[in-house]
Design an enzyme around this catalytic site. Structure first.
Site, mmCIF file in Angstrom:
data_model
loop_
_atom_site.group_PDB
_atom_site.id
_atom_site.type_symbol
_atom_site.label_atom_id
_atom_site.label_comp_id
_atom_site.label_asym_id
_atom_site.label_seq_id
_atom_site.Cartn_x
_atom_site.Cartn_y
_atom_site.Cartn_z
ATOM 1 N N ASP A 1 25.666 50.011 64.880
ATOM 2 C CA ASP A 1 25.914 50.366 63.480
ATOM 3 C C ASP A 1 27.381 50.644 63.216
ATOM 4 O O ASP A 1 27.891 51.695 63.606
ATOM 5 C CB ASP A 1 25.077 51.603 63.156
ATOM 6 C CG ASP A 1 25.210 52.021 61.702
ATOM 7 O OD1 ASP A 1 25.809 51.272 60.919
ATOM 8 O OD2 ASP A 1 24.708 53.098 61.359
ATOM 9 N N ASP B 1 29.227 47.107 56.992
ATOM 10 C CA ASP B 1 28.214 47.936 57.644
ATOM 11 C C ASP B 1 27.082 47.107 58.222
ATOM 12 O O ASP B 1 26.177 46.672 57.508
ATOM 13 C CB ASP B 1 27.668 48.934 56.619
ATOM 14 C CG ASP B 1 26.682 49.908 57.235
ATOM 15 O OD1 ASP B 1 26.494 49.885 58.470
ATOM 16 O OD2 ASP B 1 26.091 50.689 56.484
#
Ligand SMILES: *[C@@H]1O[C@H](CO)[C@@H](O)[C@H](O)[C@H]1NC(C)=O
Ligand SMILES: *[C@@H]1O[C@H](CO)[C@@H](O)[C@H](O)[C@H]1NC(C)=O
Length: 396
Positions: free
Chosen positions: A106, A288
């Site tokens: 992430d 992201d």
């Protein structure tokens, strides 16, 4: 951040962010698998995200530092494309001998946590067992993460060897989960590995795995390249730590400055166009991997939707015409170059004759360029400058 559809993992690190990430492609890598059973859910994906925030290897790696090597110490981690591009995860080894976990990478968060044997309810996951690792070192401090969809995890810190693509990081701080909220039970991942900046770790002062890859000399270049596959093209993906993979993009890389002041990979987007029609200009976004969709600010999303004639569901998602033959791609300008989200990527999921758009909104003051963008554009993240380099993915 993490705004996936599956289980939501949006980590509210203090006030702003979320957690979640995705993985990259492959090159000399390993086969990818995909899960055809998973039913995507755009609403769940958005709610997670919104909560989360209110040709060759160019890589002179130093080789394997005496650790456990699964991939020849190449720094390459193939990832699984789960549920039609909902999230991507790859294998990470922790401990000695190595215990292997499915980890979601992430770029929108900075914590590394994993289910552990201290967690009695984490039975659907592989759990890290500190008693079986000769390199485990206790820490004892508590940690806790909350995600945007209300899910959360918490536990205690420790240190151990963490092996990423064959590169063995010694003394990496890891977060052992003692509790996981129930939504994780249906999520295939055993934990997350944050690739954001160390200013947003939930416990202050922790070095991230990338910090340690650099400081321990395991990679000679402070970068990682991310290739995310598309289920429609066989899935998969690859993270390459210490370099990037020129077989995963076309054309040349464009360098884009990064604003890391919030701990994220923040970029300035000059404009978004649909064909020649400018729908947004001069706004901030973050890259992201942990967010599934392309999330705009609310007003921007409504403008984009209007151009495509998409209907607002009122919950951050849109219904879009399944017949996209008259649509034009979304064109982003960053760093003076243009990057596309092609028409086929405008539909995230089809349920019967209803199509959900891959763009949405989540009440955020900035945009999240999630997997919808990243599976179409290869990104090299350079933590040291900081900057990113972007080029069209071979997927486009
Ligand atoms: C964690 O999530 C559960 C719901 O799954 C909720 O009941 C609980 O209050 C949450 N804990 C924290 C600390 O947010
Ligand atoms: C799709 O839309 C185009 C016009 O935009 C139309 O010509 C075509 O017939 C439509 N296809 C279907 C299957 O409805």
């Amino acid at each position: 951040m993490k705004f996936t559809l599956v289980s939501s993992c949006v980590a509210l690190v203090v006030m702003t962010l979320a957690v979640d990430a995705a993985p990259g492609g492959k090159k000399l890598s390993i086969p990818l698998t995909k899960n055809s059973d998973y039913q995507p859910n755009a609403k769940a994906a958005v709610s997670k995200a919104s909560a989360k925030f209110n040709k060759k290897l160019i890589n002179p790696l130093k080789g394997i530092p005496g650790g456990i090597t699964t991939d020849g110490g190449s720094g390459k981690v193939p990832v699984v494309d789960y549920g039609n591009d909902i999230e991507y995860y790859g294998d990470v080894q922790i401990g000695t001998p190595p215990q292997t976990f499915k980890i979601n990478f992430d770029t929108g968060s900075s914590d590394l946590w994993v289910a552990s044997t201290l967690c009695s309810s984490c039975t659907s996951h592989t759990r890290y067992d500190p008693s079986k690792s000769s390199t485990y070192v206790a820490d004892g401090r508590a940690w806790s993460i909350s995600y945007g969809d209300g899910s959360n995890a918490s536990g205690v810190l420790a240190k151990d060897t963490v092996t990423l693509g064959g590169l063995a990081i010694k003394g990496q701080t890891i977060e052992l989960a003692k509790k996981e909220s129930s939504s994780f039970a249906s999520d295939p991942i055993d934990g997350l590995l944050g690739l954001g900046f160390n200013t947003i770790t939930t416990v202050a002062g922790i070095k991230t795995p990338v910090d340690n890859l650099i400081s321990q000399g395991l990679i000679s270049s402070p970068v990682y390249g991310v290739y995310l596959g598309k289920a429609s093209q066989g899935g998969g993906g690859e993270y390459l730590f210490g370099g990037y993979d020129t077989t995963k993009f076309t054309g040349s890389l464009t360098t884009v400055p990064v604003d890391s002041s919030q701990g994220y990979w923040g970029v300035s987007v000059s404009s978004v166009k649909v064909g020649t029609n400018t729908v947004a200009s001069s706004f901030s976004g973050i890259l992201d991997t942990g967010t599934t969709l392309l999330l705009f600010t609310d007003s921007m999303a409504k403008k984009v939707a209007a151009v495509y004639g998409a209907k607002d569901n009122g919950d951050g998602t849109f219904i879009i015409n399944c017949n996209t033959s008259s649509f034009k791609p979304l064109i982003f300008t960053l760093g003076g170059a243009t990057f596309n989200v092609p028409v086929e990527s405008l539909i995230f999921e089809k349920q019967g004759s209803t199509c959900f758009a891959s763009f949405g909104y989540a009440g955020l003051p900035f945009a999240i360029l999630g997997d919808t963008f990243l599976k179409n554009n290869y990104v090299v993240f350079n933590q040291q400058v900081p900057s990113v380099q972007i080029a069209a993915s071979i997927n486009q």
